[in-house]
Design a protein around this motif. Structure first.
Motif, PDB file in Angstrom:
ATOM      1  N   PRO A   6      27.546  86.581  37.886  1.00 30.23           N
ATOM      2  CA  PRO A   6      28.400  85.802  38.233  1.00 30.23           C
ATOM      3  C   PRO A   6      28.058  84.408  37.410  1.00 30.23           C
ATOM      4  CG  PRO A   6      27.024  86.042  39.902  1.00 30.23           C
ATOM      5  CD  PRO A   6      26.612  87.199  38.831  1.00 30.23           C
ATOM      6  N   PRO A   7      28.847  83.621  37.099  1.00 28.79           N
ATOM      7  CA  PRO A   7      28.636  82.517  36.312  1.00 28.79           C
ATOM      8  C   PRO A   7      28.110  81.380  37.284  1.00 28.79           C
ATOM      9  CG  PRO A   7      31.099  82.149  36.977  1.00 28.79           C
ATOM     10  CD  PRO A   7      30.370  83.969  37.456  1.00 28.79           C
ATOM     11  N   THR A   8      27.189  80.403  36.762  1.00 26.64           N
ATOM     12  CA  THR A   8      26.418  79.442  37.397  1.00 26.64           C
ATOM     13  C   THR A   8      26.977  78.331  36.980  1.00 26.64           C
ATOM     14  OG1 THR A   8      24.448  80.642  37.228  1.00 26.64           O
ATOM     15  CG2 THR A   8      24.050  78.343  37.843  1.00 26.64           C
ATOM     16  N   TYR A   9      27.199  77.367  38.251  1.00 24.27           N
ATOM     17  CA  TYR A   9      27.637  75.996  38.034  1.00 24.27           C
ATOM     18  C   TYR A   9      26.873  74.936  38.586  1.00 24.27           C
ATOM     19  CZ  TYR A   9      32.131  78.666  37.391  1.00 24.27           C
ATOM     20  OH  TYR A   9      33.118  79.683  36.950  1.00 24.27           O
ATOM     21  N   LEU A  10      26.494  73.778  37.916  1.00 27.24           N
ATOM     22  CA  LEU A  10      25.646  72.649  38.403  1.00 27.24           C
ATOM     23  C   LEU A  10      26.569  71.870  39.017  1.00 27.24           C
ATOM     24  CD1 LEU A  10      22.469  71.602  37.449  1.00 27.24           C
ATOM     25  CD2 LEU A  10      24.204  69.947  37.043  1.00 27.24           C
ATOM     26  N   CYS A  32      30.116  83.423  42.201  1.00 26.55           N
ATOM     27  CA  CYS A  32      29.442  82.396  41.450  1.00 26.55           C
ATOM     28  C   CYS A  32      28.210  81.842  42.155  1.00 26.55           C
ATOM     29  CB  CYS A  32      30.627  81.388  40.833  1.00 26.55           C
ATOM     30  SG  CYS A  32      31.006  80.399  42.164  1.00 26.55           S
ATOM     31  N   ARG A  33      27.635  81.282  41.241  1.00 26.28           N
ATOM     32  CA  ARG A  33      26.272  80.580  41.899  1.00 26.28           C
ATOM     33  C   ARG A  33      26.490  79.308  41.801  1.00 26.28           C
ATOM     34  NH1 ARG A  33      20.713  80.654  38.553  1.00 26.28           N
ATOM     35  NH2 ARG A  33      19.369  79.300  40.020  1.00 26.28           N
ATOM     36  N   VAL A  34      26.474  78.282  42.695  1.00 30.25           N
ATOM     37  CA  VAL A  34      26.590  77.070  42.539  1.00 30.25           C
ATOM     38  C   VAL A  34      25.234  76.436  43.131  1.00 30.25           C
ATOM     39  CG1 VAL A  34      28.007  75.098  43.197  1.00 30.25           C
ATOM     40  CG2 VAL A  34      29.193  77.138  42.965  1.00 30.25           C
ATOM     41  N   VAL A  35      24.831  75.324  42.177  1.00 31.43           N
ATOM     42  CA  VAL A  35      23.454  74.737  42.394  1.00 31.43           C
ATOM     43  C   VAL A  35      23.821  73.102  42.768  1.00 31.43           C
ATOM     44  CG1 VAL A  35      21.004  74.211  41.909  1.00 31.43           C
ATOM     45  CG2 VAL A  35      22.355  76.564  41.036  1.00 31.43           C
ATOM     46  N   HIS A  36      23.560  72.726  43.767  1.00 34.70           N
ATOM     47  CA  HIS A  36      23.686  71.179  43.709  1.00 34.70           C
ATOM     48  C   HIS A  36      22.492  70.290  43.974  1.00 34.70           C
ATOM     49  CE1 HIS A  36      24.178  67.978  46.911  1.00 34.70           C
ATOM     50  NE2 HIS A  36      25.214  67.602  45.994  1.00 34.70           N
ATOM     51  N   TYR A  37      22.780  69.380  43.097  1.00 35.48           N
ATOM     52  CA  TYR A  37      21.387  68.260  43.168  1.00 35.48           C
ATOM     53  C   TYR A  37      22.124  66.890  43.336  1.00 35.48           C
ATOM     54  CZ  TYR A  37      18.651  71.731  41.036  1.00 35.48           C
ATOM     55  OH  TYR A  37      18.030  72.772  40.756  1.00 35.48           O
ATOM     56  N   PRO A  52      21.404  80.172  32.135  1.00 34.58           N
ATOM     57  CA  PRO A  52      22.270  79.312  31.590  1.00 34.58           C
ATOM     58  C   PRO A  52      23.318  78.594  32.695  1.00 34.58           C
ATOM     59  CG  PRO A  52      22.793  81.589  31.296  1.00 34.58           C
ATOM     60  CD  PRO A  52      21.758  81.560  32.093  1.00 34.58           C
ATOM     61  N   VAL A  53      23.810  77.608  32.365  1.00 30.77           N
ATOM     62  CA  VAL A  53      24.784  76.849  33.365  1.00 30.77           C
ATOM     63  C   VAL A  53      26.165  76.982  32.646  1.00 30.77           C
ATOM     64  CG1 VAL A  53      25.614  74.593  34.450  1.00 30.77           C
ATOM     65  CG2 VAL A  53      23.135  75.289  34.320  1.00 30.77           C
ATOM     66  N   ASP A  54      27.201  77.475  33.211  1.00 28.05           N
ATOM     67  CA  ASP A  54      28.547  77.552  32.538  1.00 28.05           C
ATOM     68  C   ASP A  54      29.263  76.533  32.701  1.00 28.05           C
ATOM     69  OD1 ASP A  54      28.958  81.002  32.045  1.00 28.05           O
ATOM     70  OD2 ASP A  54      27.690  80.585  33.722  1.00 28.05           O
ATOM     71  N   ALA A  55      29.184  75.835  33.978  1.00 27.01           N
ATOM     72  CA  ALA A  55      30.108  74.422  33.668  1.00 27.01           C
ATOM     73  C   ALA A  55      28.844  73.557  34.635  1.00 27.01           C
ATOM     74  CB  ALA A  55      31.368  74.503  34.454  1.00 27.01           C
ATOM     75  N   ALA A  56      29.024  72.071  34.231  1.00 26.05           N
ATOM     76  CA  ALA A  56      28.367  71.192  35.177  1.00 26.05           C
ATOM     77  C   ALA A  56      29.251  69.936  35.492  1.00 26.05           C
ATOM     78  CB  ALA A  56      27.176  70.523  34.133  1.00 26.05           C
ATOM     79  N   PHE A  57      29.301  69.649  36.729  1.00 23.47           N
ATOM     80  CA  PHE A  57      30.202  68.875  37.225  1.00 23.47           C
ATOM     81  C   PHE A  57      29.197  67.506  37.601  1.00 23.47           C
ATOM     82  CE2 PHE A  57      32.503  72.584  38.004  1.00 23.47           C
ATOM     83  CZ  PHE A  57      33.927  72.039  37.846  1.00 23.47           C
ATOM     84  N   LEU A  58      29.316  66.958  36.732  1.00 18.08           N
ATOM     85  CA  LEU A  58      28.464  65.408  36.739  1.00 18.08           C
ATOM     86  C   LEU A  58      28.920  64.280  37.224  1.00 18.08           C
ATOM     87  CD1 LEU A  58      26.761  66.007  33.313  1.00 18.08           C
ATOM     88  CD2 LEU A  58      25.982  66.891  35.496  1.00 18.08           C
ATOM     89  N   LEU A  74      22.876  70.375  28.673  1.00 16.93           N
ATOM     90  CA  LEU A  74      23.516  71.229  29.004  1.00 16.93           C
ATOM     91  C   LEU A  74      24.735  71.575  28.005  1.00 16.93           C
ATOM     92  CD1 LEU A  74      23.833  69.820  32.816  1.00 16.93           C
ATOM     93  CD2 LEU A  74      22.911  72.100  31.996  1.00 16.93           C
ATOM     94  N   ALA A  75      25.314  70.447  27.556  1.00 10.62           N
ATOM     95  CA  ALA A  75      26.144  70.536  26.281  1.00 10.62           C
ATOM     96  C   ALA A  75      25.867  71.297  25.326  1.00 10.62           C
ATOM     97  CB  ALA A  75      26.749  69.282  25.990  1.00 10.62           C
ATOM     98  N   ARG A  76      24.557  71.043  24.875  1.00  9.06           N
ATOM     99  CA  ARG A  76      24.055  71.866  23.669  1.00  9.06           C
ATOM    100  C   ARG A  76      23.804  73.388  24.026  1.00  9.06           C
ATOM    101  NH1 ARG A  76      19.590  68.815  22.392  1.00  9.06           N
ATOM    102  NH2 ARG A  76      18.276  69.830  23.627  1.00  9.06           N
ATOM    103  N   ASP A  77      23.434  73.593  25.203  1.00 10.58           N
ATOM    104  CA  ASP A  77      23.262  75.115  25.796  1.00 10.58           C
ATOM    105  C   ASP A  77      24.734  75.792  25.976  1.00 10.58           C
ATOM    106  OD1 ASP A  77      20.716  74.648  25.798  1.00 10.58           O
ATOM    107  OD2 ASP A  77      20.257  74.669  27.897  1.00 10.58           O
ATOM    108  N   GLY A  78      25.802  75.014  25.682  1.00 12.64           N
ATOM    109  CA  GLY A  78      27.102  75.391  25.847  1.00 12.64           C
ATOM    110  C   GLY A  78      27.516  75.423  27.305  1.00 12.64           C
ATOM    111  N   ALA A  79      27.173  74.574  27.980  1.00 14.07           N
ATOM    112  CA  ALA A  79      27.898  74.305  29.575  1.00 14.07           C
ATOM    113  C   ALA A  79      29.214  73.461  29.283  1.00 14.07           C
ATOM    114  CB  ALA A  79      26.917  73.751  30.440  1.00 14.07           C
ATOM    115  N   ARG A  80      30.119  73.969  30.101  1.00 14.44           N
ATOM    116  CA  ARG A  80      31.431  73.156  30.007  1.00 14.44           C
ATOM    117  C   ARG A  80      31.030  71.797  30.720  1.00 14.44           C
ATOM    118  NH1 ARG A  80      37.345  75.532  31.116  1.00 14.44           N
ATOM    119  NH2 ARG A  80      36.186  76.755  29.232  1.00 14.44           N
TER     120      ARG A  80
END
Length: 116
Positions: A6-10, A32-37, A52-58, A74-80
């Protein structure tokens, strides 16, 4: 056939209510997997564990994000990349990054994840 991961979201968000709403909206899309900080400092030593992170909400403004080691990695690794602060829609247009304006709805979160 191997199982799909499943996709991983930060989610980087200090406010507990906003992060809970955002996580709920993301999870409503499906498995999905959502990791919160709550802060960038918490993520640094942990980033390699969640990639890998599929998308990051910053919770960052565009100027802050483009100067952030976290967002550039994150962007370099391809995260949205989805910024949740600021209203610099014109500045972000054409960068490939997205802006999730507050207050957001589930539909707005889903759109940020679906846009190509």
């Amino acid at each position: 056939m191997p199982a799909l991961t499943p996709p991983t979201y930060l989610v980087l968000e200090r406010d507990a209510l906003i992060s809970a709403d955002l996580i709920q909206a993301i999870e409503s899309r499906g498995p999905c997997r959502v990791v919160h900080y709550a802060s960038v400092d918490e993520i640094g030593p942990e980033l390699h564990k969640i990639r890998p992170v599929d998308a990051a909400f910053l919770e960052m403004r565009y100027d802050e994000a483009i100067n952030s080691t976290l967002s550039t990695q994150l962007a370099r690794d391809g995260a949205r990349m989805v910024l949740t602060m600021g209203e610099d829609v014109e500045r972000i247009a054409g960068t490939g990054w997205r802006l999730l304006l507050r207050p957001f709805t589930d539909e707005m979160v889903h759109q940020a994840l679906s846009e190509g």
